[in-house]
Design an enzyme around this catalytic site. Structure first.
Site, PDB file in Angstrom:
ATOM      1  N   GLU A  78      45.650  44.090  43.021  1.00  0.00           N
ATOM      2  CA  GLU A  78      44.798  43.338  41.817  1.00  0.00           C
ATOM      3  C   GLU A  78      44.352  44.588  40.785  1.00  0.00           C
ATOM      4  OE1 GLU A  78      44.181  40.465  41.755  1.00  0.00           O
ATOM      5  OE2 GLU A  78      44.136  39.784  44.113  1.00  0.00           O
ATOM      6  N   CYS A 141      35.064  38.866  46.907  1.00  0.00           N
ATOM      7  CA  CYS A 141      36.087  40.049  46.834  1.00  0.00           C
ATOM      8  C   CYS A 141      36.104  40.510  45.264  1.00  0.00           C
ATOM      9  CB  CYS A 141      37.321  39.763  46.922  1.00  0.00           C
ATOM     10  SG  CYS A 141      38.000  39.316  49.010  1.00  0.00           S
ATOM     11  N   HIS A 165      44.810  42.030  47.997  1.00  0.00           N
ATOM     12  CA  HIS A 165      44.636  40.940  48.713  1.00  0.00           C
ATOM     13  C   HIS A 165      45.976  40.809  49.854  1.00  0.00           C
ATOM     14  CE1 HIS A 165      41.362  38.943  46.261  1.00  0.00           C
ATOM     15  NE2 HIS A 165      41.056  38.724  47.535  1.00  0.00           N
TER      16      HIS A 165
HETATM   17  N1  PCA Z   1      38.316  37.353  50.919  1.00  0.00           N
HETATM   18  C1  PCA Z   1      37.371  36.690  49.890  1.00  0.00           C
HETATM   19  C2  PCA Z   1      36.218  37.195  50.434  1.00  0.00           C
HETATM   20  C3  PCA Z   1      36.486  37.847  51.778  1.00  0.00           C
HETATM   21  C4  PCA Z   1      37.821  37.966  52.096  1.00  0.00           C
HETATM   22  O1  PCA Z   1      38.427  38.549  52.624  1.00  0.00           O
HETATM   23  C5  PCA Z   1      37.898  36.776  48.548  1.00  0.00           C
HETATM   24  O2  PCA Z   1      39.041  36.765  48.150  1.00  0.00           O
HETATM   25  O3  PCA Z   1      36.748  36.646  47.639  1.00  0.00           O
END
Ligand code: PCA
Length: 200
Positions: A78, A141, A165
């Site tokens: 990200e 997140c 992610h």
């Molecule tokens: N993914 C979520 C919140 C916790 C996680 O592992 C997100 O992408 O916001």
């Protein structure tokens, strides 16, 4: 030598596992010399808070923040945290924030200072499924990522953070459409180990 702080999240929205939590367990076992791990609740109020109190007490070489992005097929590096929240889903406290900015008066977007483009090129050369992503979503997140980058900036810290992610694991697909992408845990581990070696 300062360690790399790696955060992950608990399972959320009915999932039994969160691959980021499983990755933390593996890091604790195999990378304890290089990393310190911190498991965060999927909570708008708690996650940034817990991470910041950790940053106040310790110093780290870098921060990697892991989370699950169900539906994606690659590991997403990200690049940016947006000063914006927009979600239909409550967090684990049952709280659903209204649509809007995270931090009034702060920048609309904050970028990681870690070299995600270099990482991507190198990992692609090694045939690993990674991509640069320009949205960490509108949920916990991105919210935690934005607060963390903002905190580092406010406190003039030289270190940076990057959110990573990861897709669903195969074991999470039982109740989902057959076409939903997933990734082997081993592949996620290989990507992460490569990034850790670059940071070490
Ligand atoms: N993914 C979520 C919140 C916790 C996680 O592992 C997100 O992408 O916001």
């Amino acid at each position: 030598m300062s360690k790399i702080l790696i955060t992950g999240f608990r399972p959320f929205l009915g999932e039994k596992v969160n691959p980021s939590e499983i990755l933390l367990e593996w890091l604790k076992k195999d990378f304890a010399h290089l990393t310190e791990t911190l498991l965060l609740p999927v909570s708008f109020s708690e996650a940034p808070q817990q991470l910041q109190s950790h940053l106040q007490k310790n110093s780290y070489a870098a921060i990697l923040m892991l989370g699950q992005a169900g539906g994606r097929s690659k590991v997403s590096l990200e690049r940016v945290a947006l000063n914006w929240t927009e979600t239909e889903h409550p967090d684990e406290d049952g709280f659903k924030p209204s649509r809007g900015v995270i931090q009034q008066g702060s920048e609309s977007a904050l970028f990681t200072a870690l070299p995600v483009s270099e990482w991507k090129e190198d990992l692609l050369q090694k045939n690993l499924p990674v991509e640069i992503s320009l949205s960490a979503g509108g949920y916990v997140c991105n919210y935690t990522y934005y607060h963390t980058l903002n905190w580092l900036k406010m406190h003039d810290k030289a270190l940076s953070a990057c959110f990573i992610h990861v897709p669903y694991l195969k074991q999470q697909l039982a109740d989902k459409a057959q076409t939903t992408p997933s990734m082997e845990l081993e592949t996620m581990k290989t990507v992460l180990a490569e990034i850790l070696f670059k940071l070490a």
